[in-house]
Motif scaffolding. Structure first.
Motif, PDB file in Angstrom:
ATOM      1  N   HIS A  73      18.880  94.481  -4.889  1.00  0.00           N
ATOM      2  CA  HIS A  73      18.711  95.490  -3.847  1.00  0.00           C
ATOM      3  C   HIS A  73      18.997  96.859  -4.457  1.00  0.00           C
ATOM      4  N   LEU A  74      18.071  97.791  -4.310  1.00  0.00           N
ATOM      5  CA  LEU A  74      18.227  99.134  -4.870  1.00  0.00           C
ATOM      6  C   LEU A  74      18.016 100.170  -3.771  1.00  0.00           C
ATOM      7  N   SER A  75      18.935 101.139  -3.695  1.00  0.00           N
ATOM      8  CA  SER A  75      18.847 102.192  -2.685  1.00  0.00           C
ATOM      9  C   SER A  75      19.113 103.538  -3.332  1.00  0.00           C
ATOM     10  N   LEU A  76      18.540 104.581  -2.742  1.00  0.00           N
ATOM     11  CA  LEU A  76      18.734 105.959  -3.185  1.00  0.00           C
ATOM     12  C   LEU A  76      19.177 106.788  -1.987  1.00  0.00           C
ATOM     13  N   LEU A  77      20.306 107.495  -2.148  1.00  0.00           N
ATOM     14  CA  LEU A  77      20.817 108.375  -1.106  1.00  0.00           C
ATOM     15  C   LEU A  77      20.719 109.810  -1.597  1.00  0.00           C
ATOM     16  N   CYS A 345      25.344  97.149   1.923  1.00  0.00           N
ATOM     17  CA  CYS A 345      26.514  96.260   1.906  1.00  0.00           C
ATOM     18  C   CYS A 345      26.064  94.818   1.745  1.00  0.00           C
ATOM     19  N   ARG A 346      25.467  94.548   0.591  1.00  0.00           N
ATOM     20  CA  ARG A 346      24.986  93.209   0.261  1.00  0.00           C
ATOM     21  C   ARG A 346      25.299  92.905  -1.198  1.00  0.00           C
ATOM     22  N   PRO A 347      25.470  91.658  -1.561  1.00  0.00           N
ATOM     23  CA  PRO A 347      25.704  91.319  -2.971  1.00  0.00           C
ATOM     24  C   PRO A 347      24.536  91.759  -3.845  1.00  0.00           C
ATOM     25  N   ASN A 348      24.835  92.074  -5.107  1.00  0.00           N
ATOM     26  CA  ASN A 348      23.816  92.474  -6.090  1.00  0.00           C
ATOM     27  C   ASN A 348      23.027  93.704  -5.629  1.00  0.00           C
ATOM     28  N   ASP A 369      33.072 100.417   2.072  1.00  0.00           N
ATOM     29  CA  ASP A 369      32.866  99.017   2.467  1.00  0.00           C
ATOM     30  C   ASP A 369      31.946  98.310   1.475  1.00  0.00           C
ATOM     31  N   MET A 370      30.930  99.012   1.004  1.00  0.00           N
ATOM     32  CA  MET A 370      30.010  98.440   0.015  1.00  0.00           C
ATOM     33  C   MET A 370      30.766  97.999  -1.231  1.00  0.00           C
ATOM     34  N   LEU A 371      31.683  98.834  -1.701  1.00  0.00           N
ATOM     35  CA  LEU A 371      32.393  98.549  -2.948  1.00  0.00           C
ATOM     36  C   LEU A 371      33.374  97.387  -2.836  1.00  0.00           C
ATOM     37  N   THR A 372      33.647  96.918  -1.623  1.00  0.00           N
ATOM     38  CA  THR A 372      34.508  95.730  -1.489  1.00  0.00           C
ATOM     39  C   THR A 372      33.777  94.463  -1.907  1.00  0.00           C
ATOM     40  N   ILE A 373      32.452  94.559  -2.077  1.00  0.00           N
ATOM     41  CA  ILE A 373      31.658  93.422  -2.583  1.00  0.00           C
ATOM     42  C   ILE A 373      31.597  93.560  -4.098  1.00  0.00           C
ATOM     43  N   PRO A 374      32.163  92.647  -4.867  1.00  0.00           N
ATOM     44  CA  PRO A 374      32.321  92.821  -6.322  1.00  0.00           C
ATOM     45  C   PRO A 374      31.027  93.038  -7.094  1.00  0.00           C
ATOM     46  N   SER A 375      29.891  92.541  -6.617  1.00  0.00           N
ATOM     47  CA  SER A 375      28.644  92.643  -7.383  1.00  0.00           C
ATOM     48  C   SER A 375      27.847  93.900  -7.063  1.00  0.00           C
ATOM     49  N   THR A 376      28.438  94.830  -6.309  1.00  0.00           N
ATOM     50  CA  THR A 376      27.746  96.069  -5.982  1.00  0.00           C
ATOM     51  C   THR A 376      28.120  97.171  -6.967  1.00  0.00           C
ATOM     52  N   HIS A 377      27.295  98.227  -7.015  1.00  0.00           N
ATOM     53  CA  HIS A 377      27.561  99.340  -7.927  1.00  0.00           C
ATOM     54  C   HIS A 377      27.004 100.622  -7.329  1.00  0.00           C
TER      55      HIS A 377
END
Length: 455
Positions: A73-77, A345-348, A369-377
């Protein structure tokens, strides 16, 4: 541990701050290209009077971003920084400013309350958004108290100020659209390359999500020039209507000679404008997007179209605008923020921020909240950090290993990003194989050889 050298001071003096790959701390570079905290940097030194350059930064950044961009999953803010960057490139100045305005009714009360609101967000003084939001609250209070005459007077002034605010946004758009041809085309070219670096994902990967806090339509124009198909919640052609149903609509095509096996069309992106847009209007119980040209002279004439039922600037759906009750105050923004949280807020998942100053607490809460998921960046890219909110977000985060930083006049320059630092804006099998190879090898060794500095 944060470096003893103040990163904020380094940025004020024209330096750069970077943290990528296996960096444990922020790496600080002065305006002369010298690393200021060599003990924390294992990939560059100041030997032989060398100075960091774009080639060295590229060897460090581009493979890392190429790997991250292949996340599931890729997002741009995007914040106001992207509009300012393109506006400056086109020779049109720094774009829309969020300075304050002056109310003649309840001037002192509005300014005092706006300042309190600004300080709560980490800003020294209230801007026009704080003032409009405060005036809206005051207007609702006057109506509740039955102060009809005072409410009508304030509403007339508020309508005029919102109209002026909308026209200032259009003026910023017009500055870009009517800029000198060669500069305008160069600015558009860089914007296109910037967007394509993110949007060039194969059809079998989830679509790129673009989120923006801007009211202008620069991203829409860039996507149109790049041939990117945008999908949002609006449905229709003449005057599209915002729909609450979150159907997973997409774009497919049938390859020649193959029946019953539709494939995903490439270059499709989902766009969400978190704070609304200058061309969104509340029309009765509906939110519609009106046919407002990019860089139009003013907003008022386009609000007189048949079917808008005498709507004025008070009906513009920009975030601080007024609403008739709590339900409309939350709609459609509550739907947009739900999309934002559900997307990142999803894995990977990888989120890249560009030109966002971390001044919106409601967005920052979702990022934490997103960063509480270990596989996020999260990759934070910015030209500067004038009020220190970006570095504060990083400093206060317990998940620093999941945050990459690129801030400074070099690292945050959109021209350098499009040319040197962002992944190749193309889809081909070689790029995909290279990305997979880099992904498999990334982090295998932290002892990376120093690139040779060109003569």
């Amino acid at each position: 541990m944060i470096n003893a050298i103040n990163p904020q001071e380094v940025l004020r003096q024209g330096g750069n701050v970077i943290k990528t790959r296996d960096d444990r701390d922020l790496i600080l570079f002065g305006s002369n290209g010298k690393v200021l905290n060599a003990a924390d940097c294992n990939w560059f030194s100041n030997d032989d009077d060398s100075a960091v350059n774009n080639n060295i930064f590229r060897s460090r950044i581009e493979p890392w971003l190429t790997s991250l961009f292949q996340s599931e999953h890729l997002s741009l803010l995007c914040g106001s920084g992207i509009t300012n960057a393109i506006s400056i490139l086109s020779g049109a100045g720094s774009g829309t400013t969020m300075g304050g305005t002056t109310f003649s009714n309840y001037k002192d009360e509005i300014e005092a309350a706006a300042k309190v609101s600004a300080e709560a967000s980490g800003r020294k003084d209230g801007n026009i958004e704080d003032q409009i939001r405060t005036a809206n609250d005051l207007l609702r209070g006057l109506k509740i108290l039955g102060e009809t005459n005072k409410a009508n007077t304030l509403e007339e002034e508020l309508n005029s100020i919102i109209s002026e605010f909308a026209n200032s946004i259009l003026k910023s758009e017009k500055g870009i659209a009517s800029a000198e041809k060669s500069k305008r085309e160069n600015a558009y070219r860089i914007l296109i390359n910037f967007l394509l670096s993110f949007a060039s994902r194969t059809g079998n990967k989830e679509r790129l999500n673009i989120f923006t806090t801007n009211y202008d339509r620069l991203i829409e124009v860039g996507a149109e020039l790049a041939g990117i198909h945008l999908m949002d919640r609006f449905v229709g052609t003449m005057m599209p209507i915002f729909r609450s149903s979150r159907l997973q609509l997409d774009v497919h095509y049938n390859p020649p000679g193959i029946r019953g096996e539709p494939r995903y069309l490439e270059g499709v992106v989902r766009l969400t404008k978190l704070h609304g847009s200058v061309d969104w209007i509340q029309n009765g119980g509906e939110i519609r997007r009106i046919g407002l040209p990019f860089g139009a002279d003013n907003i008022d004439s386009y609000l007189q179209a048949p079917g808008l039922y005498g709507t004025n600037a008070m009906g513009l759906m920009i975030y601080p605008n007024s609403a008739k009750d709590r339900e409309t105050a939350e709609y459609p923004y509550i739907e947009l923020f739900r999309d934002f949280a559900a997307s990142i807020c999803r894995p990977n998942s990888t989120l890249v921020t560009y030109g966002y100053g971390f001044g919106d607490e409601h967005i920052n809460r979702v990022l934490n909240d997103m960063l509480t998921i270990p596989s996020t960046h999260i990759v934070i890219i910015s030209y500067n950090d004038p009020i220190g909110r970006i570095l504060n977000f990083y400093t206060e985060s317990p998940n620093k290993a999941q945050i990459s930083i690129m801030i400074g006049s070099n690292l945050g320059d959109i021209s350098n990003l499009a040319k040197d630092y962002l992944p190749k804006s193309a889809i081909d099998r070689t790029t995909i194989r290279l990305a997979e190879l880099l992904h498999n090898r990334m982090g295998a060794s932290s002892d990376i050889a120093k690139p040779t500095t060109p003569a």
